[in-house]
Structures are given as C-alpha cells and as structure tokens.
Design an enzyme around this catalytic site. Structure first.
Site, PDB file in Angstrom:
ATOM      1  N   GLY A   1       0.843  -1.326  -0.118  1.00  0.00           N
ATOM      2  CA  GLY A   1       0.194   0.142  -0.038  1.00  0.00           C
ATOM      3  C   GLY A   1       0.777   1.359  -0.029  1.00  0.00           C
TER       4      GLY A   1
ATOM      5  N   TYR B   1     -10.650   5.036  15.045  1.00  0.00           N
ATOM      6  CA  TYR B   1      -9.492   5.723  13.966  1.00  0.00           C
ATOM      7  C   TYR B   1      -9.289   7.021  13.968  1.00  0.00           C
ATOM      8  CZ  TYR B   1      -7.546   5.780   9.207  1.00  0.00           C
ATOM      9  OH  TYR B   1      -6.723   5.944   8.165  1.00  0.00           O
TER      10      TYR B   1
HETATM   11  P1  NAD Z   1      -2.429  -1.032   4.295  1.00  0.00           P
HETATM   12  O1  NAD Z   1      -3.457  -1.727   5.466  1.00  0.00           O
HETATM   13  O2  NAD Z   1      -2.607  -1.478   2.935  1.00  0.00           O
HETATM   14  O3  NAD Z   1      -1.002  -1.123   4.943  1.00  0.00           O
HETATM   15  C1  NAD Z   1      -0.764  -0.862   6.341  1.00  0.00           C
HETATM   16  C2  NAD Z   1       0.537  -1.601   6.837  1.00  0.00           C
HETATM   17  O4  NAD Z   1       1.038  -1.299   7.959  1.00  0.00           O
HETATM   18  C3  NAD Z   1       0.681  -3.191   6.484  1.00  0.00           C
HETATM   19  O5  NAD Z   1       1.336  -3.617   5.900  1.00  0.00           O
HETATM   20  C4  NAD Z   1       0.449  -3.525   7.744  1.00  0.00           C
HETATM   21  O6  NAD Z   1       1.044  -4.891   8.155  1.00  0.00           O
HETATM   22  C5  NAD Z   1       1.400  -2.518   8.520  1.00  0.00           C
HETATM   23  N1  NAD Z   1       1.191  -2.538  10.034  1.00  0.00           N
HETATM   24  C6  NAD Z   1      -0.047  -2.774  10.921  1.00  0.00           C
HETATM   25  N2  NAD Z   1       0.145  -2.919  12.064  1.00  0.00           N
HETATM   26  C7  NAD Z   1       1.280  -2.797  12.047  1.00  0.00           C
HETATM   27  C8  NAD Z   1       2.180  -3.023  13.587  1.00  0.00           C
HETATM   28  N3  NAD Z   1       1.504  -3.153  14.619  1.00  0.00           N
HETATM   29  N4  NAD Z   1       3.426  -2.913  13.094  1.00  0.00           N
HETATM   30  C9  NAD Z   1       4.152  -2.758  12.089  1.00  0.00           C
HETATM   31  N5  NAD Z   1       3.352  -2.893  10.941  1.00  0.00           N
HETATM   32  C10 NAD Z   1       2.012  -2.840  10.934  1.00  0.00           C
HETATM   33  O7  NAD Z   1      -3.037   0.495   4.699  1.00  0.00           O
HETATM   34  P2  NAD Z   1      -2.626   1.801   3.585  1.00  0.00           P
HETATM   35  O8  NAD Z   1      -4.060   2.048   2.984  1.00  0.00           O
HETATM   36  O9  NAD Z   1      -1.426   1.550   2.698  1.00  0.00           O
HETATM   37  O10 NAD Z   1      -2.637   2.860   4.750  1.00  0.00           O
HETATM   38  C11 NAD Z   1      -1.258   3.423   5.163  1.00  0.00           C
HETATM   39  C12 NAD Z   1      -1.365   4.444   6.236  1.00  0.00           C
HETATM   40  O11 NAD Z   1      -2.190   5.553   5.355  1.00  0.00           O
HETATM   41  C13 NAD Z   1      -2.250   4.286   7.462  1.00  0.00           C
HETATM   42  O12 NAD Z   1      -1.775   4.829   8.646  1.00  0.00           O
HETATM   43  C14 NAD Z   1      -3.549   4.640   7.084  1.00  0.00           C
HETATM   44  O13 NAD Z   1      -4.335   4.791   8.233  1.00  0.00           O
HETATM   45  C15 NAD Z   1      -3.274   5.876   6.299  1.00  0.00           C
HETATM   46  N6  NAD Z   1      -4.394   6.265   5.685  1.00  0.00           N
HETATM   47  C16 NAD Z   1      -5.037   5.384   4.554  1.00  0.00           C
HETATM   48  C17 NAD Z   1      -6.018   5.901   3.758  1.00  0.00           C
HETATM   49  C18 NAD Z   1      -6.537   5.202   2.249  1.00  0.00           C
HETATM   50  O14 NAD Z   1      -7.434   5.805   1.730  1.00  0.00           O
HETATM   51  N7  NAD Z   1      -5.937   4.091   1.997  1.00  0.00           N
HETATM   52  C19 NAD Z   1      -6.414   7.106   4.041  1.00  0.00           C
HETATM   53  C20 NAD Z   1      -6.042   7.986   4.866  1.00  0.00           C
HETATM   54  C21 NAD Z   1      -5.109   7.451   5.793  1.00  0.00           C
END
Ligand code: NAD
Length: 446
Positions: free
Chosen positions: A216, A352
C-alpha cells in the site's frame, strides 16, 4: 481496485456520455515521471504592489529552467499562475486578486497549478493586513473547486526571512509530484534551508525508516524515498515478511520485521538503529496504521485498543525513545500519516479518527520542541487513496470517497509518498508543524 468509472469516463464513448449527462468527470492527472521538467509550459507571475516574494520567486523559477511571463495575450496557455499577494495590506487591496485571476483563469492548461503566496497573518504589521492575508485562504480553496481539469490551487504563507527556503515547496507544488494535493494552506517558516546539489536526488546520503512498508502507501513511500536517493529500512509485522522482503529488494534497502505494538518495540528499534552505520535515522515515517470500523455503540474495547495502539501510541513511544537516545540528528525529519477522518470525523470510525487526530496533535505538540534540535515534524492527511484498505469499503461509500473531491477520483499511494518525500527533503528545513492533506480537496472536513 481499479476505478472502472474513471477509465470509462476517459474513453471516447465515456467522454460523450459523461458530458451529456453532467456526470463527474475525472481528468487524467499529470503525475511526475523521471526526467520531467519542473513545469510543462510558461509560468505567469503576478504580484500586488509592494509584494516581497515576486522577485525571489522569479529568480528561483528562472534558475529551475522555467519560462516566466508577466502577462499573456489571447489564446496563450500557461502551466501555472503564481501570484505574490504579500503586498496586500487591507481589504481594498484584495481587488488585486480579482484583477489577476479574472482575465487569466482561462489561460491555465489542464493539470495546471495555482499558487498564491502570502504572509502568515500572525507576522503582519496590523490587524487590517492580517485580515487581508487570512482572506487569501477563501480565494485559493474556491479556485481549487472551480477550475477543474486536474488543476490544483494552494496558498503558501512564507514567513519574512523564509523566502529562499520556499524553493523545495514551490518545486513540489508546481511539479506533477503534487497531482492529488489541492486546496492546502502550507506554512514555510523563517530561516535558511540547504539547497540539494541534485533536485532529483535530494535524499542522497540519508537513511529513512518507513513503518508499514510491506504494501500500500508504505511500499510507495519506500520506493519514492529510494528513488530520491535515500537508503530505506522497510519495517512491517513478521506476518508480512515476504512482501516486506520484496519491497526491500526492490528499493535495495533493508527489511526489519517488527510488531510496533510489542512492549519492547521502541527499545528493539532504537538498538537496531544505534548499531547501524548511521548510528541513528534521518527520516522517520510513521505510516503503519489499521482500521477496525464499528460505531462506538457496537464496538468492543479490543477494536478501540488495537487502533489507538498501532496508529497513535506506537509512533508516540518510538519518537519518545529515539529522541531521548538522540538517534534523530539535526536535519532529521519526522512525518506522520494522519487521515482526513482525523480532521472531519467519520461515522463508524471513532477509534480511527481519535487516533488520527492524535497524530495531528503529535505534530503540533512536538514541532516547537524539535525546532530547537533542527528536526522538523509534519503530517500528511490522506483522503481516499486506492489501496487494500479502501478496497474493503462497501461500494456506496467507496464511490462517494472517490467522487466527492475536486479531482472526482481517488488518489494513488504514490501521491502520498511524493508529499512525504517533499517534507523529508533537506530543502524543507523550515517547513514544520504542517498537516498537509493529500485528498484531491475532498469535501470531507474541507
Ligand atoms: P495497508 O493496510 O495497506 O498497509 C498498512 C501496513 O501497516 C500493513 O503492511 C500492515 O502490516 C502494517 N502494520 C499494521 N500494524 C502494524 C504493526 N503493529 N507494526 C508494524 N506494521 C504494522 O494500509 P494503507 O492504505 O497503505 O495505509 C497506510 C497509512 O495511511 C495508514 O496509517 C492509514 O491509516 C493511512 N491512510 C490511508 C488511507 C487510504 O485511503 N488508504 C486514507 C487515509 C489514511
């Protein structure tokens, strides 16, 4: 998950249907590709009388190879409209904005850029000047909503004495790197910033740690930081080990398997960094994050605890220990990943949104303290980004998230990554305490 609607709307038949029915029209955004010039055409530069930024900005853009125009004739297209509004001292003076943007609004090409330059209201000499400078936000955010066609509009408040240090920010905002950033107010503080010897590799020689980097947005951050010259440590949970190794190989970096919520995680991370060749870390990106959505009435306490634990407590504990052990040297950069849900709130996301508002709090609480160490801290707040996280959303919500913004489409992980790379750059030394949304100017919390 592919945005089939956007693909259709950009096809020959789709363009006709979308126009006839007045449907959302997601443009193809101009995103940065290696070798791209800073801007694809001339920049039209205007200024209110007495402005202090037009001349330094002209020099800086010329040095970057841009062609500058002070006016254009009928039918001439420009790639950016840049207006120095620092000379506006009262509300009568705001007329200068109309006089510039009214005639030139139609001169801007698709995916063009609007940048308004102002003085931070709190640094002005009088209440009337502060009021006029504050007014610039309304103009800029409205232009972002009006111009369409992938145009972005930002207001950059440059503190007196921060003129030269604004270069990295202007370069980011003019380029295709900021394709999905619009309607933002960015503050560049006073002081000097080093000029990278190569603007395409500003992170040469820097060590970066990216959490949640197996997939991601985190994987995109690792790739973009590596492209910009950084050595990257990609961190994720042991269960994501294979994907993590893939990212580390691709970026010629290192993989670190660690669950950030483990009691000894900050200690293990500090030990790992202290023992490494850099004896610390220059760029720390807290990207790991989870959602466990339920309305608060239906939520069990473990969903609450897990989300707060990963998204907020872990970055807070890691920062605390790395700073205590002096493992983030002067010139260091910390970037948090918040969310527009942390600004606007969201149904089913009390846990969240609480955690992400806390990430913003972390930036605000630490920025003044870290300034004394020469370290910056900022956050990005993504809107709807096409990832595994958003692919899990119910279809109605997913479509709303994609369309309810000025770009009529979701962003890509690379859009968040490019924004983080700008904040991580040595050239962004006076950019601190900012929360920059990467949301295509989402209507949520706008
Ligand atoms: P994702 O779920 O695809 O990736 C998140 C990664 O974090 C995963 O690889 C997971 O294994 C890792 N992770 C989770 N818990 C962990 C832990 N305890 N220790 C180490 N690693 C851990 O999510 P994403 O969509 O790529 O989101 C990345 C960031 O962006 C997050 O903080 C999310 O809240 C934020 N975000 C995403 C969006 C969106 O639209 N996708 C929007 C706003 C914010």
């Amino acid at each position: 998950m592919a945005d089939r609607y956007a693909n259709f709307a950009n096809s020959g038949l789709g363009r006709t249907v979308v126009k006839r029915l007045g449907l959302p029209d997601p443009p193809r955004l101009r995103r940065f590709k290696a070798g791209d010039p800073l801007v694809s055409g001339p920049v039209l530069l205007g200024a209110a009388p007495g402005g202090r930024l037009a001349e330094p900005v002209r020099k800086l853009l010329e040095a970057a190879g841009a062609e500058i125009k002070d006016q254009t004739g009928e039918g001439v297209r420009v790639s950016a409209l840049v207006f120095d509004a620092t000379g506006i001292g009262d509300s009568d003076g705001l007329r200068a904005l109309f006089d510039f943007f009214h005639p030139y609004a139609r001169a801007l090409e698709a995916s063009g850029r609007v940048i308004v330059l102002g003085s931070p209201p709190e640094t002005t000499a009088s209440p009337s000047e502060a009021i006029a400078q504050r007014s610039l936000e309304g103009l800029t955010r409205s232009i972002g909503k009006e111009f369409g066609r992938g145009v972005t509009a930002q207001l950059v408040y440059v503190a007196p004495g921060g003129e030269a240090a604004a270069e990295s920010t202007l370069r980011f905002l003019l380029s295709g790197r900021s394709a999905y950033v619009s309607g933002q107010v960015i503050r560049v503080g006073a002081g000097a910033a080093p000029t990278p010897s190569d603007w395409d590799r500003p992170l040469d020689g820097r060590l970066a740690l990216v959490t949640g980097a197996a997939r991601g947005i985190g994987a995109a951050i690792a790739r973009v930081l590596a492209r910009d010259g950084a050595e990257v440590i990609a961190l994720d949970v042991p269960a994501a080990g294979d994907a993590l190794a893939g990212v580390a190989n691709e970026t010629r970096g290192r993989a670190l398997q660690l669950d950030l919520t483990a009691a000894d995680a900050p200690e293990r991370l500090a030990g790992y960094l202290a023992a490494g060749p850099h004896g610390g870390v220059d760029i720390l990106v807290h990207n790991a994050g989870i959602t466990r959505d339920k309305t608060i009435a239906r939520m069990d306490s473990s969903r609450w605890d897990q989300v707060i634990g990963v998204n907020l407590t872990a970055p807070e504990r890691v920062n605390g220990l790395l700073l205590e052990r002096d493992l983030i040297p002067s010139g260091g950069r910390i970037v948090g990943v918040a969310s527009i849900a942390g600004i606007a709130g969201n149904r089913g996301q009390t846990n969240y949104a609480t955690s992400k508002a806390g990430v913003i709090g972390l930036v605000q609480a630490y920025a003044p303290v870290l300034a004394e160490r020469g370290v910056t801290i900022n956050a990005v707040a993504p809107g709807f980004i096409e990832t595994a996280m958003t692919a899990k959303m119910p279809i109605g919500l997913r479509e709303a998230g994609r369309r309810l913004n000025s770009m009529s489409q979701g962003g890509l992980p690379v859009d968040v990554a490019e924004t983080i790379a700008w904040l991580a750059s040595p050239g962004s030394a006076t950019v601190t305490g900012n929360v920059v949304r990467v949301c295509g100017q989402s209507l949520l919390g706008a």
